[in-house]
Design a protein around this motif. Structure first.
Motif, mmCIF file in Angstrom:
data_model
loop_
_atom_site.group_PDB
_atom_site.id
_atom_site.type_symbol
_atom_site.label_atom_id
_atom_site.label_comp_id
_atom_site.label_asym_id
_atom_site.label_seq_id
_atom_site.Cartn_x
_atom_site.Cartn_y
_atom_site.Cartn_z
ATOM 1 N N LEU A 181 -80.282 36.976 -18.143
ATOM 2 C CA LEU A 181 -79.443 36.371 -17.102
ATOM 3 C C LEU A 181 -78.678 35.146 -17.604
ATOM 4 O O LEU A 181 -77.912 34.549 -16.850
ATOM 5 C CB LEU A 181 -80.316 35.976 -15.907
ATOM 6 N N GLY A 182 -78.915 34.762 -18.851
ATOM 7 C CA GLY A 182 -78.171 33.653 -19.432
ATOM 8 C C GLY A 182 -78.735 32.284 -19.137
ATOM 9 O O GLY A 182 -78.045 31.268 -19.297
ATOM 10 N N VAL A 183 -79.998 32.219 -18.728
ATOM 11 C CA VAL A 183 -80.614 30.920 -18.436
ATOM 12 C C VAL A 183 -80.686 30.063 -19.700
ATOM 13 O O VAL A 183 -80.520 28.843 -19.644
ATOM 14 C CB VAL A 183 -82.023 31.123 -17.825
ATOM 15 N N PHE A 184 -80.895 30.697 -20.855
ATOM 16 C CA PHE A 184 -81.007 29.967 -22.113
ATOM 17 C C PHE A 184 -79.674 29.919 -22.872
ATOM 18 O O PHE A 184 -79.643 29.590 -24.047
ATOM 19 C CB PHE A 184 -82.084 30.594 -22.999
ATOM 20 N N GLY A 185 -78.606 30.282 -22.198
ATOM 21 C CA GLY A 185 -77.287 30.232 -22.834
ATOM 22 C C GLY A 185 -76.670 31.607 -22.968
ATOM 23 O O GLY A 185 -77.378 32.611 -23.132
ATOM 24 N N ALA A 186 -75.329 31.658 -22.921
ATOM 25 C CA ALA A 186 -74.629 32.942 -22.983
ATOM 26 C C ALA A 186 -74.747 33.578 -24.357
ATOM 27 O O ALA A 186 -74.801 34.802 -24.488
ATOM 28 C CB ALA A 186 -73.162 32.750 -22.613
ATOM 29 N N GLY A 187 -74.788 32.749 -25.414
ATOM 30 C CA GLY A 187 -74.881 33.296 -26.770
ATOM 31 C C GLY A 187 -76.173 34.058 -26.988
ATOM 32 O O GLY A 187 -76.187 35.141 -27.576
ATOM 33 N N LEU A 188 -77.285 33.517 -26.513
ATOM 34 C CA LEU A 188 -78.587 34.176 -26.658
ATOM 35 C C LEU A 188 -78.656 35.444 -25.810
ATOM 36 O O LEU A 188 -79.270 36.432 -26.196
ATOM 37 C CB LEU A 188 -79.703 33.207 -26.263
ATOM 38 N N ALA A 189 -77.959 35.429 -24.659
ATOM 39 C CA ALA A 189 -77.962 36.606 -23.796
ATOM 40 C C ALA A 189 -77.210 37.765 -24.435
ATOM 41 O O ALA A 189 -77.542 38.929 -24.222
ATOM 42 C CB ALA A 189 -77.335 36.265 -22.441
ATOM 43 N N ARG A 190 -76.183 37.472 -25.263
ATOM 44 C CA ARG A 190 -75.388 38.537 -25.887
ATOM 45 C C ARG A 190 -75.938 38.954 -27.250
ATOM 46 O O ARG A 190 -75.471 39.932 -27.828
ATOM 47 C CB ARG A 190 -73.941 38.057 -26.062
ATOM 48 N N ALA A 191 -76.905 38.208 -27.765
ATOM 49 C CA ALA A 191 -77.433 38.496 -29.108
ATOM 50 C C ALA A 191 -78.222 39.799 -29.113
ATOM 51 O O ALA A 191 -78.786 40.215 -28.098
ATOM 52 C CB ALA A 191 -78.323 37.341 -29.564
ATOM 53 N N THR A 192 -78.257 40.459 -30.287
ATOM 54 C CA THR A 192 -79.037 41.697 -30.421
ATOM 55 C C THR A 192 -80.523 41.358 -30.387
ATOM 56 O O THR A 192 -80.943 40.255 -30.722
ATOM 57 C CB THR A 192 -78.704 42.401 -31.752
ATOM 58 N N LEU A 193 -81.301 42.357 -29.988
ATOM 59 C CA LEU A 193 -82.738 42.137 -29.831
ATOM 60 C C LEU A 193 -83.408 41.871 -31.177
ATOM 61 O O LEU A 193 -84.255 40.997 -31.303
ATOM 62 C CB LEU A 193 -83.371 43.347 -29.133
ATOM 63 N N LEU A 194 -83.022 42.637 -32.215
ATOM 64 C CA LEU A 194 -83.614 42.480 -33.543
ATOM 65 C C LEU A 194 -82.531 42.119 -34.546
ATOM 66 O O LEU A 194 -81.422 42.679 -34.510
ATOM 67 C CB LEU A 194 -84.304 43.783 -33.984
ATOM 68 N N SER A 195 -82.855 41.219 -35.426
ATOM 69 C CA SER A 195 -81.916 40.892 -36.503
ATOM 70 C C SER A 195 -81.889 42.035 -37.512
ATOM 71 O O SER A 195 -82.743 42.915 -37.507
ATOM 72 C CB SER A 195 -82.346 39.593 -37.185
ATOM 73 N N ASP A 196 -80.888 41.999 -38.424
ATOM 74 C CA ASP A 196 -80.778 43.048 -39.437
ATOM 75 C C ASP A 196 -82.011 43.068 -40.347
ATOM 76 O O ASP A 196 -82.483 44.133 -40.747
ATOM 77 C CB ASP A 196 -79.515 42.828 -40.279
ATOM 78 N N ALA A 197 -82.537 41.884 -40.646
ATOM 79 C CA ALA A 197 -83.725 41.815 -41.512
ATOM 80 C C ALA A 197 -84.933 42.464 -40.825
ATOM 81 O O ALA A 197 -85.686 43.217 -41.441
ATOM 82 C CB ALA A 197 -84.032 40.366 -41.859
ATOM 83 N N ALA A 198 -85.114 42.169 -39.528
ATOM 84 C CA ALA A 198 -86.244 42.755 -38.800
ATOM 85 C C ALA A 198 -86.084 44.262 -38.664
ATOM 86 O O ALA A 198 -87.052 45.020 -38.797
ATOM 87 C CB ALA A 198 -86.358 42.109 -37.427
ATOM 88 N N ALA A 199 -84.852 44.729 -38.424
ATOM 89 C CA ALA A 199 -84.611 46.172 -38.327
ATOM 90 C C ALA A 199 -84.910 46.848 -39.654
ATOM 91 O O ALA A 199 -85.448 47.967 -39.696
ATOM 92 C CB ALA A 199 -83.173 46.428 -37.896
ATOM 93 N N GLY A 200 -84.598 46.183 -40.759
ATOM 94 C CA GLY A 200 -84.903 46.750 -42.078
ATOM 95 C C GLY A 200 -86.394 46.848 -42.320
ATOM 96 O O GLY A 200 -86.878 47.815 -42.929
ATOM 97 N N GLN A 201 -87.151 45.853 -41.865
ATOM 98 C CA GLN A 201 -88.605 45.890 -42.026
ATOM 99 C C GLN A 201 -89.216 47.072 -41.272
ATOM 100 O O GLN A 201 -90.181 47.675 -41.729
ATOM 101 C CB GLN A 201 -89.228 44.577 -41.524
ATOM 102 N N LEU A 202 -88.664 47.406 -40.120
ATOM 103 C CA LEU A 202 -89.199 48.514 -39.326
ATOM 104 C C LEU A 202 -88.943 49.872 -39.966
ATOM 105 O O LEU A 202 -89.548 50.869 -39.561
ATOM 106 C CB LEU A 202 -88.603 48.494 -37.909
ATOM 107 N N GLN A 203 -88.074 49.946 -40.952
ATOM 108 C CA GLN A 203 -87.782 51.207 -41.613
ATOM 109 C C GLN A 203 -88.674 51.459 -42.828
ATOM 110 O O GLN A 203 -88.524 52.455 -43.517
ATOM 111 C CB GLN A 203 -86.310 51.244 -42.035
ATOM 112 N N ARG A 204 -89.612 50.577 -43.082
ATOM 113 C CA ARG A 204 -90.534 50.777 -44.208
ATOM 114 C C ARG A 204 -91.432 51.982 -43.936
ATOM 115 O O ARG A 204 -91.763 52.269 -42.779
ATOM 116 C CB ARG A 204 -91.376 49.527 -44.434
ATOM 117 N N PRO A 205 -91.906 52.680 -44.989
ATOM 118 C CA PRO A 205 -92.665 53.928 -44.785
ATOM 119 C C PRO A 205 -94.038 53.733 -44.126
ATOM 120 O O PRO A 205 -94.568 54.659 -43.506
ATOM 121 C CB PRO A 205 -92.799 54.496 -46.203
ATOM 122 N N TRP A 206 -94.647 52.558 -44.231
ATOM 123 C CA TRP A 206 -95.982 52.361 -43.660
ATOM 124 C C TRP A 206 -95.951 52.001 -42.177
ATOM 125 O O TRP A 206 -96.978 52.024 -41.498
ATOM 126 C CB TRP A 206 -96.736 51.274 -44.433
#
Length: 198
Positions: A37-62
């Motif tokens: 709802l943008g209580v913590f700012g409009a920029g945080l409300a529009r940001a993606t849930l996971l960063s590119d680094a975190a998304a890359g970690q989730l693609q590991r085989p284990w």
């Protein structure tokens, strides 16, 4: 520890477990809603849930194996919780006072309960009697549910159960005391009673 105290401990554990699990989920949900709802700012409300680094970690085989192990663990904990909910405080066998000469005698709680229900069920005004032995096999408690006819004298039934049936059961089980809870309900009269022909 008696079965009754175990049931109370289980209920207390349920409340604490639900509180411990529910409060973090509630906090995370409220934080996510406020962020969206943008209580913590409009920029945080529009940001993606996971960063590119975190998304890359989730693609590991284990990662799928760890997720499967966590899911199995959660399923086992949930299954244990369900099994605990099915436990009852009813006693299956009653243990009589041990005799040094002959040892310990056990009696089926169902047999004692059946005789007691038959005796109370024959009282005038009693439509149905259901008894249950609880707490402990050595110091049992009795719970009796009575369904009475709508014209029954509830006070007379209660007095007779207390002075006769409970006393007979206590004597048969060789107990000094037998705590009991008696619940009585009345059957409703028929909505359209048939009239006798004149």
């Amino acid at each position: 520890m008696t079965l009754g105290s175990r049931a109370r401990k289980s209920a207390r554990g349920n409340r604490w477990g639900l509180a411990v699990l529910g409060l973090p989920f509630l906090a995370c949900g409220a934080a996510a809603l406020a962020t969206g709802l943008g209580v913590f700012g409009a920029g945080l409300a529009r940001a993606t849930l996971l960063s590119d680094a975190a998304a890359g970690q989730l693609q590991r085989p284990w990662v799928p194996y760890v997720a499967a192990a966590v899911a199995v663990l959660v399923a086992l904990l949930a299954l244990r919780w369900l099994i605990v909910q099915g436990r009852t405080d009813a006693v299956a066998r009653l243990r009589m006072e041990p005799d040094p000469a002959s040892g310990t005698t056990e009696l089926s709680a169902g047999a004692a309960r059946g005789v007691f229900e038959d005796e109370v069920g024959d009282y005038p005004g009693v439509r149905r009697a259901r008894a249950r032995m609880t707490e402990s096999s050595v110091r049992p408690h009795l719970r009796l549910d009575l369904t009475l006819n709508d014209d029954a004298d509830a006070a007379a039934v209660w007095r007779r159960v207390r002075s006769e049936a409970l006393e007979n059961l206590r004597t048969a089980l060789e107990l000094e005391r037998l705590p009991a809870v008696i619940r009585m309900s009345m059957t409703a009269p028929p909505k359209n009673p048939r009239r006798e022909p004149a």
